[in-house]
Motif scaffolding. Structure first.
Motif, short mmCIF file in Angstrom:
data_model
loop_
_atom_site.label_atom_id
_atom_site.label_comp_id
_atom_site.label_asym_id
_atom_site.label_seq_id
_atom_site.Cartn_x
_atom_site.Cartn_y
_atom_site.Cartn_z
N GLN A 68 57.32 52.26 45.57
CA GLN A 68 56.87 51.02 46.20
C GLN A 68 55.85 51.35 47.28
OE1 GLN A 68 60.01 48.42 47.54
NE2 GLN A 68 61.35 48.93 45.82
N GLY A 69 55.00 50.37 47.56
CA GLY A 69 54.06 50.51 48.67
C GLY A 69 52.71 51.06 48.30
N VAL A 70 52.50 51.46 47.04
CA VAL A 70 51.19 51.91 46.60
C VAL A 70 50.71 50.98 45.50
CG1 VAL A 70 51.58 54.32 47.22
CG2 VAL A 70 52.16 53.55 44.92
N VAL A 71 49.39 50.84 45.39
CA VAL A 71 48.83 49.89 44.44
C VAL A 71 48.30 50.61 43.20
CG1 VAL A 71 48.28 48.16 46.17
CG2 VAL A 71 46.59 49.89 45.61
N THR A 105 56.71 47.32 42.88
CA THR A 105 57.44 47.69 41.67
C THR A 105 57.39 49.20 41.49
OG1 THR A 105 56.96 45.57 40.59
CG2 THR A 105 57.56 47.40 39.17
N GLU A 106 58.51 49.77 41.06
CA GLU A 106 58.61 51.21 40.86
C GLU A 106 58.57 51.54 39.37
OE1 GLU A 106 61.60 51.98 44.71
OE2 GLU A 106 62.28 52.41 42.66
N HIS A 189 52.30 39.69 36.93
CA HIS A 189 53.61 39.46 37.56
C HIS A 189 54.60 38.82 36.58
CE1 HIS A 189 51.96 39.41 41.99
NE2 HIS A 189 51.79 40.57 41.37
N GLN A 190 54.55 39.22 35.33
CA GLN A 190 55.27 38.47 34.30
C GLN A 190 56.77 38.44 34.49
OE1 GLN A 190 54.09 39.21 30.28
NE2 GLN A 190 55.81 38.11 29.40
N VAL A 191 57.39 39.60 34.80
CA VAL A 191 58.85 39.62 34.93
C VAL A 191 59.29 38.67 36.05
CG1 VAL A 191 60.88 41.04 35.40
CG2 VAL A 191 58.98 41.99 34.08
N LEU A 205 62.44 45.79 41.03
CA LEU A 205 61.91 45.90 39.67
C LEU A 205 61.42 47.32 39.41
CD1 LEU A 205 61.22 44.36 37.05
CD2 LEU A 205 58.99 43.81 38.05
N LYS A 206 61.77 47.82 38.24
CA LYS A 206 61.41 49.19 37.87
C LYS A 206 61.09 49.24 36.38
CE LYS A 206 63.51 53.84 37.75
NZ LYS A 206 64.74 54.59 38.10
#
Length: 240
Positions: A68-71, A105-106, A189-191, A205-206
């Motif tokens: 998380q935290g990176v794009v 998301t991971e 962002h489907q899920v 979410l992973k």
């Protein structure tokens, strides 16, 4: 391939820099010092730079366990990108993330410079499966499973393809659930949007699988490694 292009492709330097290295007698081909950058080299030729062998590789494939935290981008003016997680020796100007995972998301993300394979993996026509593990605020029901299986209307009046949801656990006291979801497309962002459409909210979410390639659970968050030949074959088979 011209020698200067060979060396530049392997990140020895820019075309201008490698031309100078060649003139400075720092490059050999098959044991012979070469001073012309126009010489052609083939796969069987042995090229060295400063006495170190240079092996040509056209495409690179890395399996990253995205934290998380990176794009998922090549550059970003504000946030750290997934390419910033690569070590200096693996940095290349032509690498990019194959598809996107949200900032928070991971999980499994492929990093490559193979544009053809990337396009095929992401093409809706190929229907390559993407599997996710999610934690949800709210109680998932068999009705939700059935709705996902038919395909649902999400915000923006978009229709999703049928998706396979499996409820893993439900905690009535905490009013939360765990699920796995298999998608055959990749809307923005489907899920999160699908879960929102049935009145719940994704809290974690992973991504755990793309095609038949599964996340290596031995990879810590933020770590990566090259794909094995067998793993690359799994991806290529998924798009046939």
């Amino acid at each position: 391939m011209r020698l200067d292009k060979f060396l530049a492709d392997m990140q020895i330097g820019s075309r201008k820099e490698v031309k100078k290295y060649i003139k400075d007698r720092r490059v050999t081909v098959n044991g012979q010092v070469i001073t012309s950058d126009k010489i052609q080299v083939a796969d069987h030729d042995v090229v060295t730079f400063d006495h170190q062998p240079v092996q040509y590789q056209k495409y690179f494939y890395y399996l990253l366990n995205k934290p998380q935290g990176v794009v998922s981008a090549t550059t970003d003016p504000r946030d750290k990108t997934v390419l910033d997680l690569l070590k200096d020796k693996d940095q290349r100007d032509d690498l990019f993330p194959v598809g996107r995972l949200d900032k928070n998301t991971e999980g499994l993300l492929l990093i490559s410079n193979d544009g053809v394979l990337a396009h095929q993996l992401l093409s809706p026509k190929k229907h390559v499966e993407k599997e996710y593990y999610a934690e949800v605020a709210g109680i998932l029901t068999v009705e939700d499973v059935a709705a996902f299986a038919k395909g649902i209307i999400i915000d923006g009046n978009e229709q999703t393809l049928p998706a396979e949801m499996t409820i893993l656990a439900v905690d009535p006291k905490q009013e939360c659930s765990q699920m796995r979801l298999i998608l055959h497309e990749g809307k923005f962002h489907q899920v999160k949007r699908m879960v929102k459409a049935v009145g719940k909210e994704v809290t974690y979410l992973k991504r755990v699988r793309m095609g038949d390639l599964s996340l290596d659970e031995e990879l810590a968050l933020g770590d990566y490694r090259p794909l094995t030949e067998a793993e690359l074959a799994l991806l290529k088979n998924a798009v046939k």
